[in-house]
Scaffold this motif. Structure first.
Motif, PDB file in Angstrom:
ATOM      1  N   VAL A 179       0.858  -1.182   0.000  1.00 56.30           N
ATOM      2  CA  VAL A 179       0.000   0.000   0.000  1.00 56.30           C
ATOM      3  C   VAL A 179       0.897   1.236   0.000  1.00 56.30           C
ATOM      4  CG1 VAL A 179      -1.859  -1.182   1.236  1.00 56.30           C
ATOM      5  CG2 VAL A 179      -0.141   0.093   2.524  1.00 56.30           C
ATOM      6  N   PRO A 180       0.358   2.439  -0.240  1.00 58.35           N
ATOM      7  CA  PRO A 180       1.195   3.644  -0.248  1.00 58.35           C
ATOM      8  C   PRO A 180       1.512   4.196   1.139  1.00 58.35           C
ATOM      9  CG  PRO A 180      -0.737   3.879  -1.690  1.00 58.35           C
ATOM     10  CD  PRO A 180      -0.974   2.697  -0.805  1.00 58.35           C
ATOM     11  N   SER A 181       0.862   3.677   2.202  1.00 59.10           N
ATOM     12  CA  SER A 181       0.923   4.325   3.512  1.00 59.10           C
ATOM     13  C   SER A 181       1.363   3.389   4.633  1.00 59.10           C
ATOM     14  CB  SER A 181      -0.460   4.896   3.855  1.00 59.10           C
ATOM     15  OG  SER A 181      -0.555   5.270   5.205  1.00 59.10           O
ATOM     16  N   TYR A 182       2.323   3.855   5.436  1.00 54.94           N
ATOM     17  CA  TYR A 182       2.775   3.112   6.619  1.00 54.94           C
ATOM     18  C   TYR A 182       1.664   3.038   7.658  1.00 54.94           C
ATOM     19  CZ  TYR A 182       7.361   3.906   4.558  1.00 54.94           C
ATOM     20  OH  TYR A 182       8.431   3.931   3.689  1.00 54.94           O
ATOM     21  N   GLU A 183       0.914   4.123   7.785  1.00 57.43           N
ATOM     22  CA  GLU A 183      -0.149   4.159   8.785  1.00 57.43           C
ATOM     23  C   GLU A 183      -1.279   3.195   8.436  1.00 57.43           C
ATOM     24  OE1 GLU A 183      -3.110   7.483  10.793  1.00 57.43           O
ATOM     25  OE2 GLU A 183      -1.037   8.027  10.327  1.00 57.43           O
ATOM     26  N   VAL A 184      -1.636   3.120   7.161  1.00 60.40           N
ATOM     27  CA  VAL A 184      -2.671   2.178   6.727  1.00 60.40           C
ATOM     28  C   VAL A 184      -2.262   0.748   7.074  1.00 60.40           C
ATOM     29  CG1 VAL A 184      -3.773   1.135   4.714  1.00 60.40           C
ATOM     30  CG2 VAL A 184      -3.642   3.624   4.910  1.00 60.40           C
ATOM     31  N   ASN A 185      -0.998   0.414   6.824  1.00 60.88           N
ATOM     32  CA  ASN A 185      -0.527  -0.933   7.152  1.00 60.88           C
ATOM     33  C   ASN A 185      -0.545  -1.191   8.654  1.00 60.88           C
ATOM     34  OD1 ASN A 185      -0.101  -2.397   4.841  1.00 60.88           O
ATOM     35  ND2 ASN A 185       2.005  -1.742   4.559  1.00 60.88           N
ATOM     36  N   MET A 186      -0.217  -0.170   9.449  1.00 66.19           N
ATOM     37  CA  MET A 186      -0.235  -0.370  10.897  1.00 66.19           C
ATOM     38  C   MET A 186      -1.660  -0.578  11.397  1.00 66.19           C
ATOM     39  SD  MET A 186       1.406  -0.956  13.556  1.00 66.19           S
ATOM     40  CE  MET A 186       3.095  -0.561  13.054  1.00 66.19           C
ATOM     41  N   LYS A 187      -2.626   0.121  10.797  1.00 61.95           N
ATOM     42  CA  LYS A 187      -4.026  -0.105  11.154  1.00 61.95           C
ATOM     43  C   LYS A 187      -4.409  -1.552  10.855  1.00 61.95           C
ATOM     44  CE  LYS A 187      -5.684   4.628  10.388  1.00 61.95           C
ATOM     45  NZ  LYS A 187      -6.519   5.504   9.519  1.00 61.95           N
ATOM     46  N   LYS A 188      -3.902  -2.081   9.742  1.00 63.95           N
ATOM     47  CA  LYS A 188      -4.186  -3.468   9.373  1.00 63.95           C
ATOM     48  C   LYS A 188      -3.591  -4.441  10.387  1.00 63.95           C
ATOM     49  CE  LYS A 188      -4.610  -2.812   4.369  1.00 63.95           C
ATOM     50  NZ  LYS A 188      -4.066  -3.184   3.038  1.00 63.95           N
ATOM     51  N   LEU A 189      -2.385  -4.143  10.854  1.00 68.46           N
ATOM     52  CA  LEU A 189      -1.756  -5.010  11.857  1.00 68.46           C
ATOM     53  C   LEU A 189      -2.555  -4.979  13.155  1.00 68.46           C
ATOM     54  CD1 LEU A 189       0.601  -6.833  12.740  1.00 68.46           C
ATOM     55  CD2 LEU A 189       1.802  -4.758  13.473  1.00 68.46           C
ATOM     56  N   ILE A 190      -2.926  -3.783  13.591  1.00 67.42           N
ATOM     57  CA  ILE A 190      -3.689  -3.631  14.833  1.00 67.42           C
ATOM     58  C   ILE A 190      -5.022  -4.363  14.746  1.00 67.42           C
ATOM     59  CG2 ILE A 190      -4.917  -1.949  16.269  1.00 67.42           C
ATOM     60  CD1 ILE A 190      -2.622   0.026  15.695  1.00 67.42           C
ATOM     61  N   ASN A 191      -5.651  -4.310  13.556  1.00 64.67           N
ATOM     62  CA  ASN A 191      -6.968  -4.941  13.373  1.00 64.67           C
ATOM     63  C   ASN A 191      -6.893  -6.403  12.946  1.00 64.67           C
ATOM     64  OD1 ASN A 191      -8.321  -2.526  14.011  1.00 64.67           O
ATOM     65  ND2 ASN A 191      -8.163  -1.797  11.898  1.00 64.67           N
ATOM     66  N   ARG A 193      -5.548  -7.716  10.194  1.00 64.32           N
ATOM     67  CA  ARG A 193      -5.703  -7.975   8.755  1.00 64.32           C
ATOM     68  C   ARG A 193      -4.382  -8.364   8.092  1.00 64.32           C
ATOM     69  NH1 ARG A 193      -8.455  -2.767   6.510  1.00 64.32           N
ATOM     70  NH2 ARG A 193      -8.184  -3.911   4.547  1.00 64.32           N
ATOM     71  N   ILE A 194      -3.269  -8.124   8.755  1.00 60.16           N
ATOM     72  CA  ILE A 194      -1.964  -8.636   8.338  1.00 60.16           C
ATOM     73  C   ILE A 194      -1.269  -9.189   9.577  1.00 60.16           C
ATOM     74  CG2 ILE A 194      -1.660  -7.105   6.337  1.00 60.16           C
ATOM     75  CD1 ILE A 194       0.159  -5.333   8.051  1.00 60.16           C
ATOM     76  N   ASP A 195      -0.268 -10.012   9.374  1.00 57.31           N
ATOM     77  CA  ASP A 195       0.462 -10.610  10.501  1.00 57.31           C
ATOM     78  C   ASP A 195       1.696  -9.806  10.879  1.00 57.31           C
ATOM     79  OD1 ASP A 195      -1.233 -12.981  10.558  1.00 57.31           O
ATOM     80  OD2 ASP A 195      -0.214 -13.551   8.700  1.00 57.31           O
ATOM     81  N   ILE A 196       2.311  -9.182   9.862  1.00 55.20           N
ATOM     82  CA  ILE A 196       3.593  -8.504  10.071  1.00 55.20           C
ATOM     83  C   ILE A 196       3.591  -7.161   9.357  1.00 55.20           C
ATOM     84  CG2 ILE A 196       6.071  -8.590   9.565  1.00 55.20           C
ATOM     85  CD1 ILE A 196       5.925 -11.624   9.853  1.00 55.20           C
ATOM     86  N   TRP A 197       4.093  -6.145  10.054  1.00 57.21           N
ATOM     87  CA  TRP A 197       4.278  -4.806   9.481  1.00 57.21           C
ATOM     88  C   TRP A 197       5.767  -4.618   9.216  1.00 57.21           C
ATOM     89  CZ3 TRP A 197       7.242  -0.593  10.725  1.00 57.21           C
ATOM     90  CH2 TRP A 197       6.870   0.659  10.221  1.00 57.21           C
ATOM     91  N   GLY A 198       6.133  -4.116   8.022  1.00 56.91           N
ATOM     92  CA  GLY A 198       7.535  -3.899   7.698  1.00 56.91           C
ATOM     93  C   GLY A 198       7.850  -2.435   7.475  1.00 56.91           C
ATOM     94  N   LYS A 210       0.292   6.191  18.273  1.00 58.75           N
ATOM     95  CA  LYS A 210      -0.627   7.181  17.708  1.00 58.75           C
ATOM     96  C   LYS A 210      -2.010   6.601  17.462  1.00 58.75           C
ATOM     97  CE  LYS A 210      -1.644   9.930  13.633  1.00 58.75           C
ATOM     98  NZ  LYS A 210      -1.326  10.241  12.238  1.00 58.75           N
ATOM     99  N   LEU A 211      -2.047   5.352  17.012  1.00 58.15           N
ATOM    100  CA  LEU A 211      -3.316   4.722  16.659  1.00 58.15           C
ATOM    101  C   LEU A 211      -4.011   4.056  17.842  1.00 58.15           C
ATOM    102  CD1 LEU A 211      -2.189   3.192  13.242  1.00 58.15           C
ATOM    103  CD2 LEU A 211      -3.687   5.168  13.595  1.00 58.15           C
ATOM    104  N   GLY A 212      -3.479   4.267  19.041  1.00 56.83           N
ATOM    105  CA  GLY A 212      -4.143   3.772  20.237  1.00 56.83           C
ATOM    106  C   GLY A 212      -3.780   2.368  20.651  1.00 56.83           C
ATOM    107  N   GLY A 213      -2.760   1.791  20.028  1.00 54.30           N
ATOM    108  CA  GLY A 213      -2.313   0.460  20.424  1.00 54.30           C
ATOM    109  C   GLY A 213      -1.457   0.509  21.682  1.00 54.30           C
ATOM    110  N   GLU A 214      -1.341  -0.603  22.353  1.00 56.85           N
ATOM    111  CA  GLU A 214      -0.492  -0.717  23.544  1.00 56.85           C
ATOM    112  C   GLU A 214       0.891  -1.199  23.111  1.00 56.85           C
ATOM    113  OE1 GLU A 214      -1.057   0.065  26.645  1.00 56.85           O
ATOM    114  OE2 GLU A 214      -3.162   0.643  26.406  1.00 56.85           O
TER     115      GLU A 214
END
Length: 271
Positions: A179-191, A193-198, A210-214
């Motif tokens: 995807v074009p966005s690091y933040e979009v991918n992090m939202k996917k990890l938090i939710n 929808r993906i297993d690993i964020w790179g 920032k996105l409210g994760g612990e």
């Protein structure tokens, strides 16, 4: 009004969606340029610089470009008394625009053998440490890249981690979603929808917070040691080498003292 003036140097922040608004205030840009400058660079065209949303290295806050790399570049501009217009673009677009253009500069770009001949490497703007991040509850353990084939990986198009893992994608049948966005991918990890964020380790944990994760619920599962190094301000090979030389002199001044490390520590010192 989306701009800021800084003593001897000034850079103008604008997002892609603000371009028309900036043009409406061009008269104010000229006014502040005249007030802020009284030197040989007064009538020089502002440098065109692009960056992506990559906190804490580059980001926008209340209409002003900020971050480690942004502050370092601004310090360099102060040293050489130059102006710049900074525009935020998705990384892949900024990368292509800089590589193919003339007189376009970009930060933050990792220096790799694959990229070496594509750019002029102007100066170091921040530390780079690339990693893969996952939820602790997933209990993912990665000792070698071939083990990634079991997981769904989220990457940003043309990011250095994307370019690196692309070398193994077909060989190990990696499941990569770009995807074009690091933040979009992090939202996917938090939710889930993906297993690993790179991406950059500091960027990853910044976005989790920032996105409210612990923070305690996430961990680095693989450190891509071959990509550890620095971020650079770069420009295309067509860009005037005299301007590049001038900028390099500014970088030498910033790095010869405590300015660079002070900027880095102000963002990462407590991590």
């Amino acid at each position: 009004m989306a701009y800021t003036a800084v003593k001897q140097s000034e850079y103008l922040w604008k997002s892609a969606n603000e371009a028309s608004l900036i043009m409406r205030f061009s008269c104010c840009w000229v006014f502040f340029s005249v007030v802020a400058f009284n030197n040989t660079h007064l009538y020089a065209d502002p440098l065109e610089i692009v960056m992506d949303y990559y906190p804490p290295f580059s980001y926008e806050e209340r209409g002003v470009a900020k971050g480690i790399c942004t502050d370092v570049v601004n310090a360099v501009l102060q040293k050489i008394e130059r102006q710049a217009v900074i525009t935020q673009l998705p990384f892949a677009r900024a990368y292509k625009k800089t590589m193919e253009g003339q007189g376009v500069y970009e930060f933050c770009v990792v220096r790799t053998p694959q990229r070496e001949k594509l750019f002029q490497w102007v100066g170091i703007v921040g530390p780079a440490e690339q990693a893969l991040i996952a939820k602790k509850e997933s209990k993912i353990v990665i000792d070698d890249i071939f083990q990634l084939k079991k997981y769904h990986i989220g990457l940003v198009v043309e990011d250095v981690v994307d370019q690196h893992l692309s070398n193994y994608e077909a060989k190990y049948n990696l499941n990569i979603e770009r995807v074009p966005s690091y933040e979009v991918n992090m939202k996917k990890l938090i939710n889930g929808r993906i297993d690993i964020w790179g991406g950059n380790l500091h960027v990853g944990f910044y976005l989790i917070k920032k996105l409210g994760g612990e923070m305690k619920d996430y961990e680095m599962v693989y450190n891509i040691k071959s990509l550890k190094g620095d971020y650079y301000l770069v420009t295309g090979i067509k860009t005037d080498k005299n301007v590049v030389a001038e900028l390099k002199e500014g970088f030498e001044k910033v790095h010869s003292g405590s300015v660079y490390q002070t900027i880095v520590d102000s963002y990462l010192g407590n991590e």
